[in-house]
Design a protein around this motif. Structure first.
Motif, PDB file in Angstrom:
ATOM      1  N   PHE A 178       0.815  -1.212   0.000  1.00 14.42           N
ATOM      2  CA  PHE A 178       0.000   0.000   0.000  1.00 14.42           C
ATOM      3  C   PHE A 178       0.853   1.269   0.000  1.00 14.42           C
ATOM      4  N   ALA A 238      -3.591   3.494   4.697  1.00 16.51           N
ATOM      5  CA  ALA A 238      -4.980   3.117   4.993  1.00 16.51           C
ATOM      6  C   ALA A 238      -5.966   3.592   3.927  1.00 16.51           C
ATOM      7  N   PRO A 239      -5.891   4.857   3.448  1.00 16.02           N
ATOM      8  CA  PRO A 239      -6.840   5.266   2.394  1.00 16.02           C
ATOM      9  C   PRO A 239      -6.741   4.400   1.142  1.00 16.02           C
ATOM     10  N   ALA A 281      -5.686   1.252   1.046  1.00 13.13           N
ATOM     11  CA  ALA A 281      -6.223  -0.069   1.402  1.00 13.13           C
ATOM     12  C   ALA A 281      -7.748  -0.047   1.384  1.00 13.13           C
ATOM     13  N   GLN A 282      -8.340   1.054   1.864  1.00 18.24           N
ATOM     14  CA  GLN A 282      -9.798   1.160   1.858  1.00 18.24           C
ATOM     15  C   GLN A 282     -10.341   1.231   0.440  1.00 18.24           C
ATOM     16  N   LEU A 283      -9.647   1.971  -0.433  1.00 20.67           N
ATOM     17  CA  LEU A 283     -10.085   2.059  -1.826  1.00 20.67           C
ATOM     18  C   LEU A 283      -9.990   0.690  -2.498  1.00 20.67           C
ATOM     19  N   GLY A 341     -10.168  -2.108  -0.978  1.00 17.05           N
ATOM     20  CA  GLY A 341     -11.218  -2.918  -0.365  1.00 17.05           C
ATOM     21  C   GLY A 341     -12.567  -2.701  -1.031  1.00 17.05           C
ATOM     22  N   LEU A 342     -12.852  -1.455  -1.426  1.00 18.02           N
ATOM     23  CA  LEU A 342     -14.107  -1.176  -2.139  1.00 18.02           C
ATOM     24  C   LEU A 342     -14.134  -1.910  -3.475  1.00 18.02           C
ATOM     25  N   TRP A 343     -13.009  -1.895  -4.182  1.00 19.10           N
ATOM     26  CA  TRP A 343     -12.945  -2.622  -5.453  1.00 19.10           C
ATOM     27  C   TRP A 343     -13.183  -4.114  -5.222  1.00 19.10           C
ATOM     28  N   PHE A 366     -17.129   1.786  -5.566  1.00 18.60           N
ATOM     29  CA  PHE A 366     -15.704   1.980  -5.853  1.00 18.60           C
ATOM     30  C   PHE A 366     -15.476   3.089  -6.876  1.00 18.60           C
ATOM     31  N   VAL A 390     -16.451   6.635  -5.574  1.00 22.04           N
ATOM     32  CA  VAL A 390     -15.462   7.169  -4.627  1.00 22.04           C
ATOM     33  C   VAL A 390     -14.163   7.507  -5.355  1.00 22.04           C
TER      34      VAL A 390
END
Length: 391
Positions: free
Chosen positions: A16, A88-89, A91-93, A95-97, A122, A125
């Motif tokens: 990441f 983290a941002p 990883a969150q993006l 995760g949405l995918w 995804f 955002v």
């Protein structure tokens, strides 16, 4: 903190630390999985959720969206000078995918509405993130890129309106149109630029032509052709515009001294990818003007050819560059390039071959899997592990 300083200060997992790392890896693995699943369903009657629409959606809004996200989350901080999306941002993006892929795979269980909502998050955002960064960085040159990412998000939402046939079809054409325009815009920047750098380093006399009126006309014609095709897919004028755009892009390509870069696969593959773009527009236009030419040949010259070749070209080059490797194709990289181009040739030829069509479909699928699984195998360690220390 500058872009470079923020990356140097990052102490989390290497995966990441750059946008290209998770998205290129996930996109390649997903692409290598979607094709055999779809072929299984198509040829052997696999699970009911693996429909033609699922295959199209996952290649356009799953695989292609991941590669676009990997490229832009890496490139936009360099364009704007703003802090990169890492840690983290990022990883969150990612995760949405991933949530979207799971939702689409199990949409029969959770329902099409829930799957559509989860999957749409995804790109919505991601489009918001790209708009924020480009506007905050006052990077006006790349506003068209923001518009294209937004169009991809809108196309995805339209694709999920299964009860409205025209909306789903329009969503598919929007995604294909975004692919065409991104290839013409970004591919039209990096192909001559990387070629120029490589030729200059070798004091070669041949040099790509600088951006000028021919390039501007080709981009404008491509934009008009794509808009016309998205709204009027069967109109004769749309076919004529697409064919003219194909010729314009091939003329553009001919001015970039591609032959002079034939000694380095990392460079010449960009020219092949752009050549597939010109051919795909020609075939798409011809299929509208002459029904004897299968529409699927043009579609797959774009998806298997232009998208497949150019995504691997960009993924391999940027991975090598950002992970501290030499910008030189090794044997594994060259094999990946050969496999993806052969896959595209087989897929485009398939609808013209009658009894051989099914055989060529299987060959094309096998070569596609080999190309993207080969990328994941050979480049996966570069994407997951930290950049090696310089000696």
């Amino acid at each position: 903190m500058s872009t470079a300083a923020s990356r140097r200060a990052y102490r989390g997992p290497a995966l990441f630390s750059f946008g290209f790392r998770p998205f290129y890896l996930m996109g390649a693995l997903w692409s290598a999985l979607v094709v055999p699943l779809w072929l299984w369903s198509y040829l052997a009657g696999g699970p009911g959720m693996l429909t033609r629409d699922w295959h199209v959606h996952e290649m356009l809004f799953g695989f292609l969206a991941a590669v676009i996200a990997g490229f832009l989350t890496t490139a936009v901080p360099n364009w704007t000078g703003r802090m990169p999306i890492i840690g983290a941002p990022l990883a969150q993006l990612a995760g949405l995918w991933l949530a979207g892929r799971v939702a689409m795979l199990f949409q029969a269980s959770i329902g099409p509405v829930a799957a559509g909502v989860i999957d749409s998050l995804f790109l919505m955002v991601f489009a918001g993130v790209i708009w924020r960064e480009v506007l905050a960085g006052r990077n006006w040159r790349n506003l068209p890129v923001c518009g294209l990412v937004t169009a991809l998000a809108v196309g995805n939402i339209a694709f999920h309106l299964h009860g409205v046939t025209w909306a789903s079809a329009l969503g598919e054409r929007l995604a294909l149109g975004v692919a065409i325009l991104l290839l013409a815009l970004i591919g039209g920047r990096i192909t001559p630029s990387f070629t120029r750098n490589w030729l200059k380093a070798r004091a070669a006399s041949a040099q790509p032509a600088v951006f000028g009126p021919i390039d501007q006309a080709a981009l404008a014609l491509t934009g008009v052709a794509v808009a016309s095709w998205a709204l009027f897919p069967d109109a004769v004028f749309s076919g004529a515009l697409l064919a003219l755009a194909g010729l314009a892009n091939l003329v553009r390509l001919a001015r970039w001294s591609g032959w002079a870069s034939r000694a380095e696969a990392l460079v010449w593959v960009l020219h092949l990818g752009y050549g597939w773009l010109g051919l795909s527009l020609l075939l798409l236009g011809a299929s509208i003007l002459d029904p004897a030419i299968p529409r699927t040949a043009g579609i797959h010259a774009l998806t298997a050819g232009a998208v497949g070749v150019m995504t691997l070209a960009v993924m391999t080059r940027s991975t090598r560059g950002h992970s501290g490797r030499d910008l030189r194709a090794d044997a594994a990289t060259t094999a990946v390039y050969v496999a993806i181009n052969a896959a595209a040739v087989a897929r485009v030829a398939a609808p013209f071959t009658g009894l051989w069509q099914q055989t060529l479909l299987i060959i094309s699928a096998a070569l596609w899997i080999l190309a993207f699984a080969g990328f994941a195998a050979s480049y996966g360690p570069m994407l997951i592990l930290p950049r090696p220390l310089r000696a």
